[in-house]
Design a protein around this motif. Sequence first.
Motif, PDB file in Angstrom:
ATOM      1  N   CYS A 110       0.869  -1.169   0.000  1.00 54.20           N
ATOM      2  CA  CYS A 110       0.000   0.000   0.000  1.00 54.20           C
ATOM      3  C   CYS A 110       0.908   1.220   0.000  1.00 54.20           C
ATOM      4  O   CYS A 110       1.725   1.384   0.908  1.00 54.20           O
ATOM      5  CB  CYS A 110      -0.904   0.014   1.234  1.00 54.20           C
ATOM      6  N   SER A 111       0.785   2.056  -1.028  1.00 51.50           N
ATOM      7  CA  SER A 111       1.591   3.267  -1.133  1.00 51.50           C
ATOM      8  C   SER A 111       0.701   4.397  -1.612  1.00 51.50           C
ATOM      9  O   SER A 111      -0.520   4.251  -1.712  1.00 51.50           O
ATOM     10  CB  SER A 111       2.748   3.052  -2.120  1.00 51.50           C
ATOM     11  N   ASP A 112       1.322   5.522  -1.934  1.00 49.86           N
ATOM     12  CA  ASP A 112       0.564   6.657  -2.434  1.00 49.86           C
ATOM     13  C   ASP A 112      -0.160   6.324  -3.739  1.00 49.86           C
ATOM     14  O   ASP A 112      -1.124   6.996  -4.108  1.00 49.86           O
ATOM     15  CB  ASP A 112       1.484   7.860  -2.656  1.00 49.86           C
ATOM     16  N   ARG A 113       0.303   5.300  -4.426  1.00 46.91           N
ATOM     17  CA  ARG A 113      -0.328   4.878  -5.677  1.00 46.91           C
ATOM     18  C   ARG A 113      -1.494   3.927  -5.433  1.00 46.91           C
ATOM     19  O   ARG A 113      -2.160   3.513  -6.369  1.00 46.91           O
ATOM     20  CB  ARG A 113       0.691   4.192  -6.586  1.00 46.91           C
ATOM     21  N   GLY A 114      -1.725   3.540  -4.199  1.00 53.09           N
ATOM     22  CA  GLY A 114      -2.770   2.582  -3.894  1.00 53.09           C
ATOM     23  C   GLY A 114      -2.203   1.192  -3.691  1.00 53.09           C
ATOM     24  O   GLY A 114      -1.059   1.027  -3.261  1.00 53.09           O
ATOM     25  N   LEU A 115      -2.995   0.171  -4.008  1.00 49.66           N
ATOM     26  CA  LEU A 115      -2.605  -1.216  -3.767  1.00 49.66           C
ATOM     27  C   LEU A 115      -1.833  -1.811  -4.940  1.00 49.66           C
ATOM     28  O   LEU A 115      -2.142  -1.554  -6.105  1.00 49.66           O
ATOM     29  CB  LEU A 115      -3.845  -2.076  -3.517  1.00 49.66           C
ATOM     30  N   ASN A 195      -7.477  -4.725  -9.618  1.00 46.38           N
ATOM     31  CA  ASN A 195      -7.037  -6.100  -9.890  1.00 46.38           C
ATOM     32  C   ASN A 195      -6.268  -6.671  -8.707  1.00 46.38           C
ATOM     33  O   ASN A 195      -6.439  -7.836  -8.331  1.00 46.38           O
ATOM     34  CB  ASN A 195      -6.161  -6.135 -11.139  1.00 46.38           C
ATOM     35  N   ALA A 196      -5.413  -5.843  -8.116  1.00 49.12           N
ATOM     36  CA  ALA A 196      -4.670  -6.285  -6.938  1.00 49.12           C
ATOM     37  C   ALA A 196      -5.618  -6.523  -5.775  1.00 49.12           C
ATOM     38  O   ALA A 196      -5.502  -7.523  -5.053  1.00 49.12           O
ATOM     39  CB  ALA A 196      -3.616  -5.244  -6.565  1.00 49.12           C
ATOM     40  N   MET A 197      -6.564  -5.618  -5.581  1.00 44.30           N
ATOM     41  CA  MET A 197      -7.508  -5.752  -4.473  1.00 44.30           C
ATOM     42  C   MET A 197      -8.332  -7.039  -4.583  1.00 44.30           C
ATOM     43  O   MET A 197      -8.562  -7.731  -3.591  1.00 44.30           O
ATOM     44  CB  MET A 197      -8.453  -4.546  -4.421  1.00 44.30           C
ATOM     45  N   GLU A 198      -8.743  -7.372  -5.802  1.00 47.60           N
ATOM     46  CA  GLU A 198      -9.559  -8.577  -5.990  1.00 47.60           C
ATOM     47  C   GLU A 198      -8.806  -9.825  -5.562  1.00 47.60           C
ATOM     48  O   GLU A 198      -9.344 -10.690  -4.858  1.00 47.60           O
ATOM     49  CB  GLU A 198      -9.984  -8.693  -7.453  1.00 47.60           C
ATOM     50  N   VAL A 199      -7.542  -9.942  -5.998  1.00 46.14           N
ATOM     51  CA  VAL A 199      -6.741 -11.109  -5.620  1.00 46.14           C
ATOM     52  C   VAL A 199      -6.498 -11.119  -4.111  1.00 46.14           C
ATOM     53  O   VAL A 199      -6.647 -12.152  -3.441  1.00 46.14           O
ATOM     54  CB  VAL A 199      -5.394 -11.112  -6.370  1.00 46.14           C
ATOM     55  N   MET A 200      -6.144  -9.984  -3.563  1.00 49.34           N
ATOM     56  CA  MET A 200      -5.819  -9.907  -2.143  1.00 49.34           C
ATOM     57  C   MET A 200      -7.009 -10.264  -1.267  1.00 49.34           C
ATOM     58  O   MET A 200      -6.867 -10.955  -0.247  1.00 49.34           O
ATOM     59  CB  MET A 200      -5.281  -8.523  -1.820  1.00 49.34           C
ATOM     60  N   ARG A 201      -8.202  -9.837  -1.643  1.00 49.55           N
ATOM     61  CA  ARG A 201      -9.393 -10.158  -0.856  1.00 49.55           C
ATOM     62  C   ARG A 201      -9.716 -11.647  -0.874  1.00 49.55           C
ATOM     63  O   ARG A 201     -10.266 -12.180   0.095  1.00 49.55           O
ATOM     64  CB  ARG A 201     -10.582  -9.354  -1.354  1.00 49.55           C
ATOM     65  N   HIS A 202      -9.353 -12.320  -1.960  1.00 51.90           N
ATOM     66  CA  HIS A 202      -9.593 -13.760  -2.022  1.00 51.90           C
ATOM     67  C   HIS A 202      -8.638 -14.545  -1.126  1.00 51.90           C
ATOM     68  O   HIS A 202      -8.831 -15.746  -0.916  1.00 51.90           O
ATOM     69  CB  HIS A 202      -9.476 -14.254  -3.468  1.00 51.90           C
ATOM     70  N   LEU A 203      -7.619 -13.876  -0.606  1.00 52.86           N
ATOM     71  CA  LEU A 203      -6.648 -14.569   0.243  1.00 52.86           C
ATOM     72  C   LEU A 203      -7.044 -14.593   1.711  1.00 52.86           C
ATOM     73  O   LEU A 203      -6.457 -15.338   2.490  1.00 52.86           O
ATOM     74  CB  LEU A 203      -5.276 -13.888   0.118  1.00 52.86           C
ATOM     75  N   TYR A 204      -8.036 -13.793   2.096  1.00 52.68           N
ATOM     76  CA  TYR A 204      -8.366 -13.663   3.516  1.00 52.68           C
ATOM     77  C   TYR A 204      -8.606 -15.013   4.184  1.00 52.68           C
ATOM     78  O   TYR A 204      -8.118 -15.264   5.289  1.00 52.68           O
ATOM     79  CB  TYR A 204      -9.613 -12.802   3.703  1.00 52.68           C
TER      80      TYR A 204
END
Length: 241
Positions: A110-115, A195-204
């Motif tokens: 997570c940076s100034d550019r987002g995820l 796209n990053a958020m979608e993959v990351m949420r599936h990892l929870y």
Amino acid sequence: MSWQPQFYVKPFVLSIFFGILADAQAQVSNKATSGDKEERVVWADPDHPEIDYSVTYAAELYSAGASFDGWWGTIRETSGIGSKENAVAINFSAFMNPDDPNAALLMALCSDRGLSFAYFPRQLDADEELSSEQTESSNAKEGRDATPKDATEWLVERSSGANRTVFVTINGGSNISQTWQINKAGNGVFIEGENAMEVMRHLYDANSLTLSLEIGSLNISSAFGISGADPAIKRLVDNCP
């Protein structure tokens, strides 16, 4: 060429170099034994006694200021306004043996550019394999040298101009085909934003993640343990600006 990723996350710096363990070793030995009783290192996540946190890379993460949730070592900096934070979470489950030619790291940022979500398989250091593939971009090969690259560089300059199909498999399910960018350094692939958020949420709630791709004659595949993604990745996603 040595494989030495360096990640810089504005506004704080996370430098992770292999073989630099002085700080961690000064605070605690990697592993101590007393009779038949094994003492876990101080940075170990007590909720995951099955994970060996005494390995070199986990010690380096701890030395750099990381806290651990399962397989994830996270360094974060919370701003003084609200609860938003810049953070990097690195999964070391496929990097237990730094001499393994198939070793790999997984990074959520997570940076100034987002995820952003990135995959750094060690095999991508094989210059002979990449040279023919990266001619797709005149800038790609220029970006490869012996200097460790940082996350800011590949986030700001984005990619080499080349994309690769990455197959994502969660918990042994069906392969999901996605287009990821090759970073300018040539040692990793990444996705950003939604796209990053979608993959990351599936990892929870996941236990495993396998990433696969082909570059030249290389068939690269890495299996990661995902334990600790909730809370590590969930917290990163929820608190990212």
